[in-house]
Design an enzyme around this catalytic site. Structure first.
Site, PDB file in Angstrom:
ATOM      1  CB  THR A 229      -0.930   0.001   1.224  1.00 25.74           C
ATOM      2  OG1 THR A 229      -1.764  -1.160   1.169  1.00 25.74           O
ATOM      3  CG2 THR A 229      -1.798   1.248   1.247  1.00 25.74           C
TER       4      THR A 229
ATOM      5  CE  LYS B  84       0.478   0.801   6.615  1.00 23.30           C
ATOM      6  NZ  LYS B  84       0.419   1.166   5.174  1.00 23.30           N
TER       7      LYS B  84
ATOM      8  N   GLY C  20      -8.386  -0.581  14.543  1.00 27.08           N
ATOM      9  CA  GLY C  20      -6.935  -0.677  14.700  1.00 27.08           C
ATOM     10  C   GLY C  20      -6.376  -1.463  13.535  1.00 27.08           C
TER      11      GLY C  20
ATOM     12  CE  LYS D 164      -9.808  -8.712  11.220  1.00 26.76           C
ATOM     13  NZ  LYS D 164     -10.535  -8.563   9.952  1.00 26.76           N
TER      14      LYS D 164
ATOM     15  N   GLY E  47     -18.425   1.078  18.880  1.00 28.92           N
ATOM     16  CA  GLY E  47     -17.593   0.433  19.878  1.00 28.92           C
ATOM     17  C   GLY E  47     -16.283   1.143  20.115  1.00 28.92           C
TER      18      GLY E  47
ATOM     19  CG  PHE F 191      -9.029  -4.322  -2.167  1.00 25.22           C
ATOM     20  CD1 PHE F 191      -9.136  -3.024  -1.705  1.00 25.22           C
ATOM     21  CD2 PHE F 191      -8.669  -4.533  -3.487  1.00 25.22           C
ATOM     22  CE1 PHE F 191      -8.898  -1.947  -2.546  1.00 25.22           C
ATOM     23  CE2 PHE F 191      -8.433  -3.466  -4.339  1.00 25.22           C
ATOM     24  CZ  PHE F 191      -8.544  -2.163  -3.864  1.00 25.22           C
ATOM     25  CG  LEU F 192      -5.664  -9.628   0.750  1.00 28.81           C
ATOM     26  CD1 LEU F 192      -4.301 -10.311   0.837  1.00 28.81           C
ATOM     27  CD2 LEU F 192      -6.664 -10.500   0.000  1.00 28.81           C
TER      28      LEU F 192
ATOM     29  CB  CYS G 287      -5.055  -1.617   6.716  1.00 26.05           C
ATOM     30  SG  CYS G 287      -4.207  -3.062   6.040  1.00 26.05           S
TER      31      CYS G 287
END
Length: 429
Positions: A123, A268, A262, A325, A258, A157-158, A265
């Site tokens: 990226t 940043k 984080g 997550k 919530g 896009f993972l 990706c």
């Protein structure tokens, strides 16, 4: 096709393994001997659902890893640059690894007679491929891009935890290239896919990646801001977002209020886009607010805790969930980090648990007590904070009886608030 993958981190390992599963010959390159050894043994250097099975299937067959750039470039027709692109506190992206990878590839394609394509998959901010990677490749190869070798940009896009699934079931593929031959070769790698394939120039492909992540981050911060308002009004924000998400123009995804976002990706990439905007003399007010809302959520959670325990010094608090997550061991930009940091600064004895990420968090907070189960972490604590939405936390009701004080501050809406044995506070509900 013969493919070389430069960098075997999260993106590189998943990309290389999935390309091998499509029937390509893949060589992964890394500077870390341990990572190279692990991949050759069929052991993934990162955790990803389904990755270990695929890697074991292809390692030593049509996938191998090496420290040798000469070997990798000589025996491949297309190279994917999958190196890290960290950013500083001001959001400025560090392109050092992009330059190093481009230099190493350029030096090797210098003596190649065949047309080699170099694809940036890391990226990077718009214009990086055309103004950084391509000039470096031309300088060290002595060749002209678009004529003697090709350059492209193919953003990933993972989702962490679902990366293998996402690679195999994409909702779109974006191919950026500044010459038709490179575009055609990159596109041929995805011939088996039925999803839309968007072809564009490299700058636009780079921008698509940043806009996608920034928009998703914006949806999260918007949902959190709405949730903060709803809590003060006594309105169920989840019921609000359930109805809002049924609007086909909005969709229900990324509307869970919530503790915030984080990972490697979203934070940043939003910062990097803000940094790029400043370079072209634009003040991105909305994007800056997205980060501010996100940064404020952990402190709001601590405020809720203090509503029940005004003096935290000397108290014992459990923090359940350390990964940024669920379904990953990644703690990068985890919202648990500022939560734990604040608790320690307040003199709290922190008791922590995560099913996968504890070993990583130990490097950040070595003095925290880590437990093997959530129940053990709850033993004798004055309160509990839920920081990650692990599904196992939905079944904790019986374990709350092990707490000294049964105060539960839920940052992810995973605990049943109807449990009569606890004092429950949701962050945004």
């Amino acid at each position: 096709m013969r493919i070389s993958i430069i960098g075997t981190g999260y993106v590189g390992t998943v990309t290389g393994t999935c390309f091998a599963h499509l029937g390509n010959e893949v060589i992964c390159v890394d500077v870390d001997p341990k990572r190279v050894e692990m991949i050759n043994k069929g052991i993934p250097p990162i955790y990803e659902e389904g990755l270990e099975e695929l890697l074991k299937e292809h390692a030593g067959k049509n996938l191998r890893a090496t420290l040798d750039y000469d070997d990798a470039i000589e025996n491949s027709d297309i190279s994917f640059i999958c190196v890290p692109t960290p950013s500083d506190e001001n959001g400025k992206i560090d392109l050092r690894f992009i330059r190093e990878a481009s230099k190493s590839i350029g030096e090797r394609i210098k003596n190649k007679d065949s047309y080699h394509v170099v694809v940036v998959k890391s990226t990077v901010v718009p214009e990086t491929t055309s103004k950084v990677a391509t000039p470096v490749l031309e300088e060290y190869s002595g060749k002209k891009a678009g004529k003697e070798f090709g350059v492209g940009m193919n953003p990933e896009f993972l989702r962490e935890g679902k990366a293998v699934y996402d690679f195999q079931n994409p909702d779109r593929i974006v191919i950026g290239a500044d010459d038709k031959k490179a575009e055609s070769i990159i596109r041929s790698l995805y011939s088996a896919y039925n999803c839309p394939i968007i072809t564009t120039d490299t700058r636009t492909a780079e921008m698509i990646k940043y806009v996608s992540n920034s928009f998703l981050a914006t949806k999260i911060s918007f949902s959190n801001e709405v949730g903060n308002i709803c809590k003060r009004l006594g309105i169920d924000t989840y019921k609000v977002m359930e109805a809002v998400g049924l609007d086909a123009r909005i969709s229900p995804h990324f509307l869970r209020s919530g503790l915030g976002f984080g990972g490697s990706c979203f934070p940043k990439d939003v910062k990097a886009l803000i940094g790029k905007a400043s370079e072209v003399d634009y003040e991105p007010i909305l994007l800056k607010t997205v980060l501010k809302v996100n940064d404020d959520q952990p402190s709001r959670l601590i405020q809720l805790l203090k509503k029940h325990i005004p003096e935290l010094n000397g108290k014992k608090i459990a923090v359940l969930g350390l990964a940024f997550k669920n379904d990953t061991d990644d703690i990068r930009e985890s919202r648990a980090i500022p939560v734990i940091g604040t608790l320690l600064a307040e003199g709290v004895d922190v008791s922590a648990y995560d099913p996968m990420a504890a070993e990583h968090m130990k490097r950040v907070f070595p003095n925290v007590k880590y437990h093997r189960t959530a129940g053990d972490a709850l033993e004798g604590v004055d309160a509990c904070i839920i920081a990650t939405e692990w599904s196992e936390f939905e079944k904790l009701n019986g374990d709350f009886s092990r707490m000294k004080g049964r105060i539960v501050i839920d940052g992810r809406k995973v605990v049943n608030p109807e449990d009569k044995g606890i004092i429950y506070e949701g962050l945004c509900w």
